[in-house]
Design a protein around this motif. Sequence first.
Motif, short mmCIF file in Angstrom:
data_model
loop_
_atom_site.label_atom_id
_atom_site.label_comp_id
_atom_site.label_asym_id
_atom_site.label_seq_id
_atom_site.Cartn_x
_atom_site.Cartn_y
_atom_site.Cartn_z
N UNK A 1 81.64 55.07 111.47
CA UNK A 1 81.26 54.42 110.28
C UNK A 1 80.18 55.53 109.53
N UNK A 2 79.51 56.09 110.23
CA UNK A 2 78.47 57.31 109.37
C UNK A 2 79.52 58.48 108.87
N UNK B 1 83.92 43.67 117.79
CA UNK B 1 84.47 44.14 116.27
C UNK B 1 85.26 43.01 115.71
N UNK B 2 85.47 43.46 114.45
CA UNK B 2 86.11 42.34 113.63
C UNK B 2 85.62 42.65 112.23
N UNK B 3 84.13 42.47 111.98
CA UNK B 3 83.51 42.69 110.74
C UNK B 3 83.23 43.92 110.44
N UNK B 4 83.05 44.80 111.43
CA UNK B 4 83.29 46.32 111.39
C UNK B 4 83.52 46.75 112.95
N UNK C 1 79.23 37.75 113.41
CA UNK C 1 80.84 37.76 114.00
C UNK C 1 80.79 36.09 113.80
N UNK C 2 80.48 35.17 114.84
CA UNK C 2 80.35 33.92 114.51
C UNK C 2 79.23 33.68 113.76
N UNK D 1 86.97 42.34 105.76
CA UNK D 1 87.50 43.42 104.60
C UNK D 1 87.08 44.66 104.62
N UNK D 2 85.94 44.85 105.51
CA UNK D 2 85.30 46.45 105.17
C UNK D 2 86.25 47.35 105.81
#
Length: 319
Positions: free
Chosen positions: A128-129, A170-173, A190-191, A202-203
């Motif tokens: 991510x960085x 994972x999922x959101x990021x 997440x939840x 969608x990120x």
Amino acid sequence: MQKPYTTTTTNSSSSPLPPAPDGPEPTIHPIFEPQTCTYQYVVVDPATLTAVIIDPVLDYDNKTRTVSTTAADSLLSLVREKGYTISHILETHAHADHLTSSFYLQRKLAESQGTKPPVCIGRRIGQVQVLFGQRYGIESKEYDGVFDVLWEDDAEFEVGKLKGRVIHLPGHTPDHVGYWIGDNIFCGDSLFHPAIGTARCDFPGGSAQAMYASAQKLLALPDHVRVWVGHDYPEQHPEHPEPEAVATIGEHRARNKHVRHGVSEQEYVAMRSERDNKLAAPRLLHESLQVNIRAGQLPKANEAGLRLFKLPVKIPEGL
């Protein structure tokens, strides 16, 4: 300041979780930051008064472009008032909707308690960085090594006599982790509240399929386990107009808007993808990412003494 909760006991995203970490139950202070609708947590071992801070907020007004420390100073006041010693500052991921105060808190706590609590995040933060460092033209020397601990999946840690475990969600990021302490999961983005469902996917590096697998991993836990959210948006559940930090696994399994029992992966992915296509970008997206990949450190001053954020501009063709 909201009252604390005291709980009682009654690696890949698709792999089952190991057994719950042994040990006593924590005292939990959920602190809601209303400008970004973020839940920050102080989680305490009542026997030793050792505590961790999870997902702290640094205030930022993007109209006046002013950074302030009101939310972080409130956390410090709570810690000082209760006599807590902070052992770790825990980040669930590189947030895209608020700036983190981790670096500021670490410095202030080192001064007040004589020990510097490490700032911790999941090991995948590196990808991510690099991604957002390139997007915003941030040199790697400004983010390499800024986090003190990069957690491996299922890593265990201690908070006084409490036992904690890191969960990859994972999922959101792609770097997203949760923290399992006693019968409590601090699940970040997440939840969400059962009436809201789950976080967006969608990120860059996000995935609805991964989010569904992460949700199923959590929903396989016993009904009494409590899930503490990273955000709440009370306007989306008007039957409960106040922010709500926590719901049990049983409640999520029965009535989570997006992943309750019986919702298939295909149904979830179709719903999540359609919904995400309609969502606007977070208000503090660019400022948040530029600070959060630096673990809360602000941009360095340029030769003119100015500290700058870089913001993309949409330009019509032909200009």
